[in-house]
Design an enzyme around this catalytic site. Structure first.
Site: not given
Ligand code: 13P
Ligand code: G3H
Ligand code: ZN
Length: 311
Positions: A82-83, A104, A180-181, A257, A214-216
């Site tokens: 991720d990222h 990213d 995010h968050g 998520i 960012g889909a939580s």
């Molecule tokens: P949330 O912070 O909305 O769960 O997003 C997570 C995310 O995009 C991880 O790449």
């Molecule tokens: O998009 C980011 C994810 O929520 C991962 O977060 O870098 O704190 O592990 P993190």
């Molecule tokens: Zn993300």
């Protein structure tokens, strides 16, 4: 069933009008909660690992835990970075057994984003690994961001065909108003996503899988439990579930998520410790967190993503 790439999963999700859940993992309890839920409802899964997760738990521990979950459940699981911020971290994850990476380059100028993404795609595709790129920047909720600044951060649909053609990416993350968050909108602000942008991107890239970060939803029940058991998360707010269902029925095939998992785990731990303040066996307070994650993920797979029964 070995660890798989997301190629087939995303193709079927596009055709079926649903999305695959991409859940962030950091430890054993999180991996077990997610994979037990997916096994119960027979859903395909993407487990994703951030640079922070690799630093916290170490690459090899997460990889072995995911392999254990795959052996335990028999589910098709894709392991995704991720990222990824650089070629080097993508290479390290590909060499270390991941089947998918995100590069990213969304903060870079367009041409630099293309150059870096294409470099990662070349290395990954030569080794059977798929790549997610990103165009556009996810919104923040800073007070001083005005409307034209916000507009500048959304994905520009007229760039997507060139980006995909010149990089060769397998999926594309776009910015349509998620972030995010746990604080995605200001208090009193009406949650809003730019479905017009998603629709236009979908029109320009027929059959191509789009990713939503960012889909939580920042599930209110978990925020309430946290606030009632010694926590303080006023004004936490996420993306309404009906908007995610709508995105999943359009070109969005992967929905990320993490924050909801964190809230579910934290609510379980806080509640257990508040009930038994003298408890000091970690299993006694981590298990309720893991149970919450299992319930939350089952709900997402069945009611939000629509991918239950698709494994
Ligand atoms: P949330 O912070 O909305 O769960 O997003 C997570 C995310 O995009 C991880 O790449
Ligand atoms: O998009 C980011 C994810 O929520 C991962 O977060 O870098 O704190 O592990 P993190
Ligand atoms: Zn993300």
């Amino acid at each position: 069933m070995p660890i798989v790439t997301s190629k087939e999963m995303l193709k079927k999700a596009y055709e079926g009008g649903y999305a695959i859940g991409a859940f962030n993992v950091n430890n054993m309890e999180i991996i077990q909660g997610i994979t037990e839920a997916a096994a119960e409802v027979r859903a395909p899964l993407i487990l994703q690992v951030s640079a922070g997760a690799r630093k916290y738990a170490k690459h090899v521990y997460l990889m072995k835990l995911i392999e254990a979950a795959e052996a335990d459940t028999g589910l098709p699981i894709c392991v995704h970075l991720d990222h990824g911020e650089s070629f080097e971290i993508c290479k390290s994850c590909i060499d270390g057994g991941f089947t998918s990476v995100m590069i990213d380059g969304s903060k870079l100028p367009f041409e630099e984003n293309i150059r870096l993404t294409a470099e990662v795609v070349k290395y990954a595709h030569d080794r059977g690994v798929v790549v997610e790129g990103e165009l556009g920047q996810l919104a923040g909720i800073e007070d001083d961001v005005n409307v034209s600044d916000e507009d500048a951060h959304f994905t520009q649909p007229d760039q997507v065909e060139e980006f995909v053609a010149r990089t060769g990416v397998d999926s594309l993350a776009i910015a349509i108003g998620t972030s995010h968050g746990a604080y995605k909108f200001k208090p009193g602000q009406k949650p809003m996503l730019r479905f017009d942008i998603l629709e236009e991107v979908g029109r320009r890239l027929p059959g191509f899988p789009i990713v939503l970060h960012g889909a939580s939803s920042v599930i209110p029940e978990y925020v309430q439990i946290i606030n009632e058991n010694g926590g303080s998360m006023p004004n936490a707010i996420g993306i309404p579930e009906d908007m995610l269902r709508k995105a999943a029925s359009m070109a969005v095939c992967k929905i990320n998520i993490d924050s909801d998992l964190r809230l579910a785990m934290t609510a379980g731990v806080r509640q257990a410790l508040a009930k038994s303040p003298s408890e000091f066996d970690p299993r006694k307070y981590l298990a309720p967190g893991r149970d919450n994650i299992r319930q939350l993920v089952k709900h997402k797979l069945i009611n939000v993503l629509g991918c239950a029964g698709k494994a």
